[in-house]
Design a protein around this motif. Structure first.
Motif, PDB file in Angstrom:
ATOM      1  N   ILE A 146     -40.645  10.726 -14.197  1.00 56.88           N
ATOM      2  CA  ILE A 146     -41.661  10.026 -14.975  1.00 56.88           C
ATOM      3  C   ILE A 146     -41.512  10.119 -16.397  1.00 56.88           C
ATOM      4  CG2 ILE A 146     -44.083  10.336 -15.611  1.00 56.88           C
ATOM      5  CD1 ILE A 146     -44.638  12.131 -13.096  1.00 56.88           C
ATOM      6  N   CYS A 161     -47.914  17.759 -18.764  1.00 55.73           N
ATOM      7  CA  CYS A 161     -46.602  16.524 -18.354  1.00 55.73           C
ATOM      8  C   CYS A 161     -45.434  17.177 -18.115  1.00 55.73           C
ATOM      9  CB  CYS A 161     -46.955  15.540 -19.550  1.00 55.73           C
ATOM     10  SG  CYS A 161     -48.286  14.586 -19.577  1.00 55.73           S
ATOM     11  N   SER A 166     -40.451  14.990 -15.977  1.00 51.49           N
ATOM     12  CA  SER A 166     -40.799  13.990 -16.855  1.00 51.49           C
ATOM     13  C   SER A 166     -40.247  13.976 -18.149  1.00 51.49           C
ATOM     14  CB  SER A 166     -42.352  13.838 -17.314  1.00 51.49           C
ATOM     15  OG  SER A 166     -42.738  15.002 -18.072  1.00 51.49           O
TER      16      SER A 166
END
Length: 249
Positions: A146, A161, A166
């Motif tokens: 991501i 996150c 990511s």
């Protein structure tokens, strides 16, 4: 040297002078670039550019603000073009402009994540005024890498996150006067998880704010990150380029 992980150079406003834009990219030593395509015409233009400039990577996905227009044929188009894509994006949720069709946005978001999972493609995330729903959906459905594009959340959100597979991408707003929260995120984001971007033709950094943005201005984003993290530019840019390249392996 520089990396622009998110730009819209196939948008009409930049594509109308694409030769000049690409000349500026070469002059500014931008060696890694991902073109984000939100419409089929953008994608077709990006394919032509990639033939001439092999350092370009292509992302294609259906933008959350367009969710009401998305039908089965749109998903099939992504599948049919999947071998030409490096990434599916930008996809996600945006409740800032209009939150009257949240369920449809979620449906389109989830379906595109499922396509990414099926073909092992990373995803580039748009998340605006929809943090909880976006992260909940990613936790439940996402199985690939991501990029959180143009990150503007809190340090706490960034840490959530980062628990996913990511990278955090920062854009022109980190150069703005009111960017206190963004600066804290840059300061606390590990070097091996940072990307730079322009989101051009939008979000032009200082001192050119108010003018049309383009990838050449990614150097201003990188310089601001260097200032915050107190590292030299070559070290930062080499790390970011490495982050970007490893993301696609």
């Amino acid at each position: 040297m520089y990396t622009d992980s998110h730009c819209h150079i196939t948008d009409d406003s930049l594509y109308s002078r694409i030769d000049e834009v690409m000349d500026h990219i070469k002059e500014e030593k931008i060696t890694s670039l991902m073109v984000i395509c939100c419409k089929e015409i953008d994608f077709k233009r990006a394919l032509v550019l990639k033939e001439q400039y092999p350092f370009i990577r292509i992302a294609f996905g259906w933008y959350p603000g367009d969710a009401l227009e998305i039908e089965e044929q749109n998903y099939q188009l992504l599948i049919d073009r999947i071998d030409s894509l490096d990434c599916i994006g930008e996809i996600g949720l945006d409740y800032y402009w209009d939150d009257s069709f949240k369920d449809k946005q979620k449906e389109v978001f989830i379906r595109q994540i499922q396509i990414a999972n099926e073909f092992n493609k990373p995803i580039a995330i748009h998340m605006r005024d929809a943090t909880k729903d976006t992260l909940d959906i990613l936790r439940e459905y996402s199985q690939t890498k991501i990029i959180f594009h143009c990150f503007s959340g809190s340090v706490e959100t960034m840490k959530e996150c980062l628990k996913m597979n990511s990278l955090i991408s920062f854009a022109g707003p980190i150069t703005y006067k009111n960017a206190r929260q963004a600066l804290e995120c840059v300061e606390q984001c590990p070097m091996n998880r940072i990307l730079t971007e322009t989101d051009s033709p939008y979000l032009t950094p200082v001192p050119f704010r108010g003018k049309q943005n383009e990838p050449k201005n990614v150097s201003l984003v990188a310089k601001k990150i260097c200032e915050i993290k107190q590292v030299d530019e070559l070290t930062l840019c080499s790390q970011i380029e490495n982050n970007f390249n490893l993301f696609f392996k």
